[in-house]
Write an enzyme that holds these catalytic residues in place. Structure first.
Site, PDB file in Angstrom:
ATOM      1  N   ASP A 113       0.822  -1.209   0.000  1.00  0.00           N
ATOM      2  CA  ASP A 113       0.000   0.000   0.000  1.00  0.00           C
ATOM      3  C   ASP A 113       0.860   1.264   0.000  1.00  0.00           C
ATOM      4  OD1 ASP A 113      -2.335   1.429  -0.003  1.00  0.00           O
ATOM      5  OD2 ASP A 113      -2.742   1.188   2.138  1.00  0.00           O
ATOM      6  N   GLY A 114       0.318   2.321  -0.585  1.00  0.00           N
ATOM      7  CA  GLY A 114       0.979   3.629  -0.507  1.00  0.00           C
ATOM      8  C   GLY A 114       1.517   4.165  -1.825  1.00  0.00           C
ATOM      9  N   ASN A 115       1.209   3.487  -2.927  1.00  0.00           N
ATOM     10  CA  ASN A 115       1.702   3.968  -4.233  1.00  0.00           C
ATOM     11  C   ASN A 115       1.173   5.360  -4.558  1.00  0.00           C
ATOM     12  OD1 ASN A 115       2.779   1.447  -4.465  1.00  0.00           O
ATOM     13  ND2 ASN A 115       1.382   0.728  -6.061  1.00  0.00           N
ATOM     14  N   ARG A 119      -1.287   9.081  -9.832  1.00  0.00           N
ATOM     15  CA  ARG A 119      -1.256   7.830  -9.080  1.00  0.00           C
ATOM     16  C   ARG A 119      -0.589   6.685  -9.851  1.00  0.00           C
ATOM     17  NH1 ARG A 119      -4.250   7.464  -4.678  1.00  0.00           N
ATOM     18  NH2 ARG A 119      -4.499   5.248  -5.089  1.00  0.00           N
ATOM     19  N   HIS A 128       2.196   3.566  -9.108  1.00  0.00           N
ATOM     20  CA  HIS A 128       2.067   2.125  -9.369  1.00  0.00           C
ATOM     21  C   HIS A 128       3.265   1.613 -10.175  1.00  0.00           C
ATOM     22  CE1 HIS A 128      -1.770   2.261  -7.509  1.00  0.00           C
ATOM     23  NE2 HIS A 128      -2.414   2.875  -8.486  1.00  0.00           N
ATOM     24  N   GLU A 139     -12.528  -4.489  -4.093  1.00  0.00           N
ATOM     25  CA  GLU A 139     -12.988  -3.110  -3.850  1.00  0.00           C
ATOM     26  C   GLU A 139     -12.263  -2.101  -4.758  1.00  0.00           C
ATOM     27  OE1 GLU A 139     -12.248  -5.248  -1.339  1.00  0.00           O
ATOM     28  OE2 GLU A 139     -14.245  -5.494  -0.470  1.00  0.00           O
ATOM     29  N   ASN A 140     -11.045  -2.445  -5.165  1.00  0.00           N
ATOM     30  CA  ASN A 140     -10.284  -1.522  -6.024  1.00  0.00           C
ATOM     31  C   ASN A 140     -10.946  -1.317  -7.399  1.00  0.00           C
ATOM     32  OD1 ASN A 140      -7.057  -2.669  -4.747  1.00  0.00           O
ATOM     33  ND2 ASN A 140      -8.218  -0.867  -4.135  1.00  0.00           N
ATOM     34  N   ARG A 155      -4.821  -1.703   9.040  1.00  0.00           N
ATOM     35  CA  ARG A 155      -5.995  -2.519   8.776  1.00  0.00           C
ATOM     36  C   ARG A 155      -5.663  -3.603   7.758  1.00  0.00           C
ATOM     37  NH1 ARG A 155      -7.483   2.680   7.037  1.00  0.00           N
ATOM     38  NH2 ARG A 155      -7.094   2.990   4.829  1.00  0.00           N
ATOM     39  N   ILE A 156      -6.603  -4.523   7.625  1.00  0.00           N
ATOM     40  CA  ILE A 156      -6.358  -5.721   6.815  1.00  0.00           C
ATOM     41  C   ILE A 156      -7.006  -5.591   5.433  1.00  0.00           C
ATOM     42  CG2 ILE A 156      -6.711  -8.248   6.754  1.00  0.00           C
ATOM     43  CD1 ILE A 156      -4.689  -7.274   8.894  1.00  0.00           C
ATOM     44  N   GLU A 187       1.856 -13.312  12.396  1.00  0.00           N
ATOM     45  CA  GLU A 187       2.457 -12.158  13.058  1.00  0.00           C
ATOM     46  C   GLU A 187       2.259 -10.967  12.120  1.00  0.00           C
ATOM     47  OE1 GLU A 187       3.624 -12.115  16.097  1.00  0.00           O
ATOM     48  OE2 GLU A 187       3.265 -14.277  16.266  1.00  0.00           O
TER      49      GLU A 187
END
Ligand code: IPE
Ligand code: IPE
Ligand code: MG
Length: 250
Positions: free
Chosen positions: A21-23, A34, A38, A68-69, A195-196, A208
């Site tokens: 995450d975070g691109n 954006r 990527h 969801e993307n 979050r997951i 973990e």
């Protein structure tokens, strides 16, 4: 000294799963769009795949695109899908050179035809490799996966091949897309989100969790080693007491 030297090769996680995450934020920081983020994220994918294979990790699962993307702006979805499929196609040669077998999990029915075709080809071309298993989660979500599993369980009960009284904790995993893979022992999420996001909900019961603020395009081999070193300092108790665990490991 690289952090790599701190890693105990006898205690590696067998399976690492990563929420990349975070691109978007990485690109924004640079005043770019954006998709630029990527593109740079792909270089991290390459490095992390290589880093895991070099260490001898058995399974690496990468969350590349969630169900969801699909709700993101159309140009981002199209660009990202093309980038993912093109990258996989281009990397087949390297995967084969490194004995890496590609798998894809997710709702393939959502993918455009060209993508399905390219992915099937890449999966076939790496099917004989016996080194690391690289699992790309594409158009994947855990709730979708669990709903599919339940549908298939219900249908097996209906056709008589599954007895409801025989259903146990061991049954559901056999119906998940991950049925051939062990559960992840280490789950990493980049970009400072805690979050997951609908990823491997069932499979991470005892993983973990490692969260880092580093944005995915900046997550390279040293960051991977840091996460593994952190994992190796955890005491995995699986409900037992610390004393029991220590006794068992002696
Ligand atoms: C992760 O980066 C890649 C995908 C979810 C496809 P994002 O695109 O979510 O980047 P941020 O979270 O907006 O920074
Ligand atoms: C999770 O990232 C999905 C992938 C990394 C593919 P998102 O950026 O979509 O997650 P949220 O929306 O922040 O929870
Ligand atoms: Mg995000």
């Amino acid at each position: 000294m690289s952090l790599k030297d701190k890693i105990h090769l006898q205690q590696l996680p067998r399976h690492i799963a990563i929420i990349m995450d975070g691109n978007g934020r990485w690109a924004k920081e640079k005043g770019q769009d954006r998709l630029y983020g990527h593109y740079h994220g792909v270089e991290s994918v390459r490095q992390i795949v290589e880093g895991c294979a070099e260490l001898g990790i058995g399974y690496l699962t990468l969350y590349a695109f969630s169900t969801e993307n699909w709700d993101r702006p159309e140009d981002e979805v199209t660009g990202l899908m093309e980038l993912l499929v093109e990258t996989i196609k281009k990397e087949v040669e390297t995967l084969n050179k490194n004995n890496i077998r590609l798998h894809v999990i997710g709702d393939m029915s959502m993918l455009p035809e060209y993508a399905k075709k390219e992915l099937q080809e890449a999966i076939g071309q790496t099917a004989k490799n016996s080194g690391m298993n690289l699992v790309m989660a594409l158009s994947y979500s855990s709730r979708w996966e669990i709903a599919q599993a339940i549908k298939n369980i219900a249908s097996d009960v209906k056709n008589g091949s599954l007895e409801p009284s025989s259903i146990s904790q061991q049954t559901l995993p056999k119906y998940l897309c991950t049925r051939n893979f062990p559960d992840p022992e280490l789950m990493i999420r980049t970009s400072g989100e805690y979050r997951i996001s609908n990823f491997l909900l069932y499979q991470i019961a005892y993983s973990e969790l490692y969260f880092t603020n580093v944005l995915w395009p900046n997550f390279r081999k040293e960051e991977l080693y840091k996460a593994i070193a952190d994992f190796q300092n955890r005491e995995r108790r699986f409900g037992k007491t610390s004393e029991q665990v220590k006794k068992e490991s002696n």
